[in-house]
Design a protein around this motif. Sequence first.
Motif, PDB file in Angstrom:
ATOM      1  N   SER A  30       0.854  -1.194   0.000  1.00  0.00           N
ATOM      2  CA  SER A  30       0.000   0.000   0.000  1.00  0.00           C
ATOM      3  C   SER A  30       0.886   1.239   0.000  1.00  0.00           C
ATOM      4  O   SER A  30       2.059   1.166   0.365  1.00  0.00           O
ATOM      5  N   ARG A  31       0.301   2.370  -0.397  1.00  0.00           N
ATOM      6  CA  ARG A  31       1.046   3.636  -0.384  1.00  0.00           C
ATOM      7  C   ARG A  31       1.469   3.981   1.048  1.00  0.00           C
ATOM      8  O   ARG A  31       2.536   4.516   1.280  1.00  0.00           O
ATOM      9  N   GLN A  32       0.572   3.650   1.979  1.00  0.00           N
ATOM     10  CA  GLN A  32       0.833   3.976   3.380  1.00  0.00           C
ATOM     11  C   GLN A  32       2.105   3.274   3.871  1.00  0.00           C
ATOM     12  O   GLN A  32       2.981   3.874   4.479  1.00  0.00           O
ATOM     13  N   GLU A  33       2.177   1.993   3.542  1.00  0.00           N
ATOM     14  CA  GLU A  33       3.339   1.180   3.935  1.00  0.00           C
ATOM     15  C   GLU A  33       4.609   1.729   3.286  1.00  0.00           C
ATOM     16  O   GLU A  33       5.661   1.845   3.902  1.00  0.00           O
ATOM     17  N   GLN A  34       4.469   2.098   2.002  1.00  0.00           N
ATOM     18  CA  GLN A  34       5.606   2.620   1.248  1.00  0.00           C
ATOM     19  C   GLN A  34       6.108   3.932   1.874  1.00  0.00           C
ATOM     20  O   GLN A  34       7.310   4.114   2.071  1.00  0.00           O
ATOM     21  N   LYS A  35       5.158   4.803   2.232  1.00  0.00           N
ATOM     22  CA  LYS A  35       5.524   6.074   2.861  1.00  0.00           C
ATOM     23  C   LYS A  35       6.243   5.823   4.170  1.00  0.00           C
ATOM     24  O   LYS A  35       7.257   6.452   4.469  1.00  0.00           O
ATOM     25  N   ALA A  36       5.716   4.894   4.947  1.00  0.00           N
ATOM     26  CA  ALA A  36       6.309   4.595   6.249  1.00  0.00           C
ATOM     27  C   ALA A  36       7.746   4.106   6.059  1.00  0.00           C
ATOM     28  O   ALA A  36       8.656   4.507   6.792  1.00  0.00           O
ATOM     29  N   ARG A  37       7.965   3.278   5.047  1.00  0.00           N
ATOM     30  CA  ARG A  37       9.324   2.760   4.797  1.00  0.00           C
ATOM     31  C   ARG A  37      10.258   3.881   4.373  1.00  0.00           C
ATOM     32  O   ARG A  37      11.399   3.958   4.820  1.00  0.00           O
ATOM     33  N   LEU A  38       9.767   4.756   3.493  1.00  0.00           N
ATOM     34  CA  LEU A  38      10.614   5.856   3.018  1.00  0.00           C
ATOM     35  C   LEU A  38      10.957   6.807   4.168  1.00  0.00           C
ATOM     36  O   LEU A  38      12.084   7.275   4.276  1.00  0.00           O
ATOM     37  N   ARG A  39       9.958   7.050   5.035  1.00  0.00           N
ATOM     38  CA  ARG A  39      10.197   7.958   6.168  1.00  0.00           C
ATOM     39  C   ARG A  39      11.154   7.327   7.167  1.00  0.00           C
ATOM     40  O   ARG A  39      11.964   8.011   7.775  1.00  0.00           O
ATOM     41  N   GLY A  40      11.080   6.022   7.300  1.00  0.00           N
ATOM     42  CA  GLY A  40      11.892   5.290   8.272  1.00  0.00           C
ATOM     43  C   GLY A  40      13.383   5.396   8.002  1.00  0.00           C
ATOM     44  O   GLY A  40      14.199   5.067   8.850  1.00  0.00           O
ATOM     45  N   ARG A  41      13.752   5.844   6.807  1.00  0.00           N
ATOM     46  CA  ARG A  41      15.182   5.942   6.471  1.00  0.00           C
ATOM     47  C   ARG A  41      15.815   7.202   7.025  1.00  0.00           C
ATOM     48  O   ARG A  41      17.023   7.394   6.911  1.00  0.00           O
ATOM     49  N   GLY A  42      14.984   8.091   7.534  1.00  0.00           N
ATOM     50  CA  GLY A  42      15.520   9.312   8.131  1.00  0.00           C
ATOM     51  C   GLY A  42      15.783  10.426   7.129  1.00  0.00           C
ATOM     52  O   GLY A  42      16.403  11.433   7.457  1.00  0.00           O
ATOM     53  N   ASP A  43      15.306  10.268   5.893  1.00  0.00           N
ATOM     54  CA  ASP A  43      15.465  11.355   4.911  1.00  0.00           C
ATOM     55  C   ASP A  43      14.543  12.514   5.301  1.00  0.00           C
ATOM     56  O   ASP A  43      13.484  12.299   5.876  1.00  0.00           O
ATOM     57  N   PRO A  44      14.924  13.768   4.965  1.00  0.00           N
ATOM     58  CA  PRO A  44      14.014  14.888   5.232  1.00  0.00           C
ATOM     59  C   PRO A  44      12.718  14.732   4.431  1.00  0.00           C
ATOM     60  O   PRO A  44      12.712  14.130   3.356  1.00  0.00           O
ATOM     61  N   GLU A  45      11.628  15.309   4.974  1.00  0.00           N
ATOM     62  CA  GLU A  45      10.293  15.146   4.394  1.00  0.00           C
ATOM     63  C   GLU A  45      10.242  15.522   2.899  1.00  0.00           C
ATOM     64  O   GLU A  45       9.610  14.841   2.096  1.00  0.00           O
ATOM     65  N   GLN A  46      10.982  16.593   2.563  1.00  0.00           N
ATOM     66  CA  GLN A  46      10.969  17.044   1.166  1.00  0.00           C
ATOM     67  C   GLN A  46      11.498  15.946   0.227  1.00  0.00           C
ATOM     68  O   GLN A  46      10.963  15.723  -0.852  1.00  0.00           O
ATOM     69  N   LYS A  47      12.528  15.271   0.689  1.00  0.00           N
ATOM     70  CA  LYS A  47      13.112  14.187  -0.113  1.00  0.00           C
ATOM     71  C   LYS A  47      12.155  13.012  -0.194  1.00  0.00           C
ATOM     72  O   LYS A  47      12.014  12.377  -1.242  1.00  0.00           O
ATOM     73  N   VAL A  48      11.473  12.739   0.920  1.00  0.00           N
ATOM     74  CA  VAL A  48      10.509  11.630   0.939  1.00  0.00           C
ATOM     75  C   VAL A  48       9.418  11.906  -0.102  1.00  0.00           C
ATOM     76  O   VAL A  48       9.048  11.022  -0.883  1.00  0.00           O
ATOM     77  N   GLU A  49       8.929  13.144  -0.135  1.00  0.00           N
ATOM     78  CA  GLU A  49       7.870  13.503  -1.086  1.00  0.00           C
ATOM     79  C   GLU A  49       8.350  13.334  -2.525  1.00  0.00           C
ATOM     80  O   GLU A  49       7.638  12.805  -3.370  1.00  0.00           O
ATOM     81  N   LYS A  50       9.590  13.748  -2.788  1.00  0.00           N
ATOM     82  CA  LYS A  50      10.152  13.609  -4.138  1.00  0.00           C
ATOM     83  C   LYS A  50      10.234  12.139  -4.524  1.00  0.00           C
ATOM     84  O   LYS A  50       9.934  11.742  -5.643  1.00  0.00           O
ATOM     85  N   ARG A  51      10.684  11.325  -3.586  1.00  0.00           N
ATOM     86  CA  ARG A  51      10.827   9.890  -3.849  1.00  0.00           C
ATOM     87  C   ARG A  51       9.458   9.242  -4.100  1.00  0.00           C
ATOM     88  O   ARG A  51       9.343   8.351  -4.934  1.00  0.00           O
ATOM     89  N   LEU A  52       8.439   9.733  -3.379  1.00  0.00           N
ATOM     90  CA  LEU A  52       7.096   9.169  -3.584  1.00  0.00           C
ATOM     91  C   LEU A  52       6.564   9.512  -4.963  1.00  0.00           C
ATOM     92  O   LEU A  52       5.974   8.673  -5.648  1.00  0.00           O
ATOM     93  N   ARG A  53       6.784  10.772  -5.374  1.00  0.00           N
ATOM     94  CA  ARG A  53       6.312  11.183  -6.710  1.00  0.00           C
ATOM     95  C   ARG A  53       7.022  10.373  -7.783  1.00  0.00           C
ATOM     96  O   ARG A  53       6.428   9.907  -8.745  1.00  0.00           O
TER      97      ARG A  53
END
Length: 189
Positions: free
Chosen positions: A123-146
């Motif tokens: 799910s997108r939710q799970e994916q977001k949680a994994r990306l956030r779990g890496r400690g990247d800043p939020e802006q980078k997480v958003e870029k990676r999600l897009r």
Amino acid sequence: MSDNDHGLVIVVSGPGGVGKSTIVDELVKKDLQLWLSRSWTTRECRQGEAADAYKFVTRQQFEQHIADGGFLEWTSFLGNFYGTPTPNPPAGKDTVLEIEVDGAQQVKQLNADALLLFVLPPSRQEQKARLRGRGDPEQKVEKRLRKAEEEEPVGKAIADYVIVNDDLGSTVAEMSRIIIFERKQRHDR
Ligand code: 5GP
């Protein structure tokens, strides 16, 4: 690069945050015929990331390696370069590449026999949680999600198999079965 010379080439691709690295680590532990290629990147090593997760290089070193013809494929991903050095697996081993979609496409073009496994998040939710779990800043997480959303349709279209990673154990088991089956297919040809 043909199968006869180099064994099977297995490309594990999928959007960011899908758990590719964990999956390939488990796969190579389970199947001793697999050899994991180590990519080069100009990205900085993340805090907590293994120092040998990549060969971490400068942009100049990367560009020199391109000029020397040292990459099987390479790409620019969110401002950094990533590339697979020309694989040199031990005799009898199959090569595993854990790369993004553009690189997967390049490998398929070079070697139609390469096996492309595309992994999707449950799910997108799970994916977001994994990306956030890496400690990247939020802006980078958003870029990676897009970027992940862009990658999905392309990856699905070029994949030989699409696998949803809802449970690590079953994903690895399923991928192992596919690899064994595809090895046999190629052997019997
Ligand atoms: P990350 O910065 O999260 O480690 O990697 C970003 C993306 O680059 C991931 O999708 C990862 O699979 C991909 N990647 C890692 N190594 C390579 C490579 O050698 N070539 C290509 N094309 N992509 C790579």
